[in-house]
Design a protein around this motif. Structure first.
Motif, short mmCIF file in Angstrom:
data_model
loop_
_atom_site.label_atom_id
_atom_site.label_comp_id
_atom_site.label_asym_id
_atom_site.label_seq_id
_atom_site.Cartn_x
_atom_site.Cartn_y
_atom_site.Cartn_z
N SER A 184 37.77 46.51 51.19
CA SER A 184 37.89 46.54 49.73
C SER A 184 38.37 45.19 49.21
O SER A 184 37.85 44.69 48.20
CB SER A 184 38.88 47.62 49.29
OG SER A 184 38.42 48.89 49.67
N GLY A 185 39.33 44.57 49.88
CA GLY A 185 39.81 43.26 49.47
C GLY A 185 38.73 42.20 49.56
O GLY A 185 38.57 41.38 48.64
N THR A 196 36.17 42.77 46.79
CA THR A 196 36.75 42.37 45.50
C THR A 196 36.78 40.86 45.37
O THR A 196 36.41 40.31 44.32
CB THR A 196 38.17 42.94 45.35
OG1 THR A 196 38.11 44.36 45.47
CG2 THR A 196 38.78 42.57 44.02
N GLN A 197 37.19 40.15 46.42
CA GLN A 197 37.20 38.69 46.38
C GLN A 197 35.80 38.13 46.18
O GLN A 197 35.61 37.18 45.42
CB GLN A 197 37.81 38.13 47.66
CG GLN A 197 39.30 38.33 47.76
CD GLN A 197 39.86 37.83 49.07
OE1 GLN A 197 39.12 37.56 50.02
NE2 GLN A 197 41.18 37.71 49.13
N VAL A 211 33.23 39.59 44.68
CA VAL A 211 32.81 39.85 43.30
C VAL A 211 33.50 38.89 42.34
O VAL A 211 32.86 38.33 41.44
CB VAL A 211 33.11 41.32 42.92
CG1 VAL A 211 32.92 41.55 41.43
CG2 VAL A 211 32.22 42.26 43.72
N ILE A 212 34.79 38.65 42.52
CA ILE A 212 35.53 37.73 41.64
C ILE A 212 34.96 36.33 41.76
O ILE A 212 34.76 35.64 40.75
CB ILE A 212 37.04 37.77 41.96
CG1 ILE A 212 37.63 39.11 41.53
CG2 ILE A 212 37.77 36.61 41.30
CD1 ILE A 212 39.06 39.33 42.00
#
Length: 118
Positions: free
Chosen positions: A103-104, A107-108, A110-111
């Motif tokens: 998940s991390g 998320t990274q 996508v950011i």
């Protein structure tokens, strides 16, 4: 009245998931059918987010309470669980760490993609 309408929409989509489960002979839980149906309706814009947003927020707020019946069920099954407690605990810890890491990373990614100039 607004929340009742929103819960009605969520229940109707859940019922549609039940119908899909009856029609499609796939080994997929009913809840997954409902979630996929909700996702498709939200992505396509057929169902605007505002139509279910308040009810969704309410359900997220009370989510810990929704786990109480499952916890009581585990306590009821304690004699059976004692024999496999160590393997289940190890699997739970390992998969939790794995899910957190994935998940991390997602998320990274996508950011970073959102920050790149277009």
């Amino acid at each position: 009245m607004k929340l009742i309408r929103q819960f009605g929409i969520i229940l109707a989509i859940t019922f549609a998931g039940e119908v899909l489960k009856g029609l499609l002979p796939l080994p997929i839980p009913v809840s997954i059918y409902g979630l996929l149906l909700m996702l498709v309706l939200l992505i396509t814009g057929i169902l605007p987010l505002e139509a279910v947003q308040d009810a969704g927020k309410f359900l997220i707020e009370i989510m810990p309470v929704l786990f109480v019946p499952a916890a009581v069920g585990l306590l009821d099954s304690w004699p059976s669980l004692q024999a496999v407690l160590l393997p289940v605990s190890v699997i739970t810890v390992v998969t939790t760490i794995f899910v957190m890491a994935v998940s991390g990373l997602v998320t990274q990614t996508v950011i970073r993609r959102e920050r790149k100039p277009k």
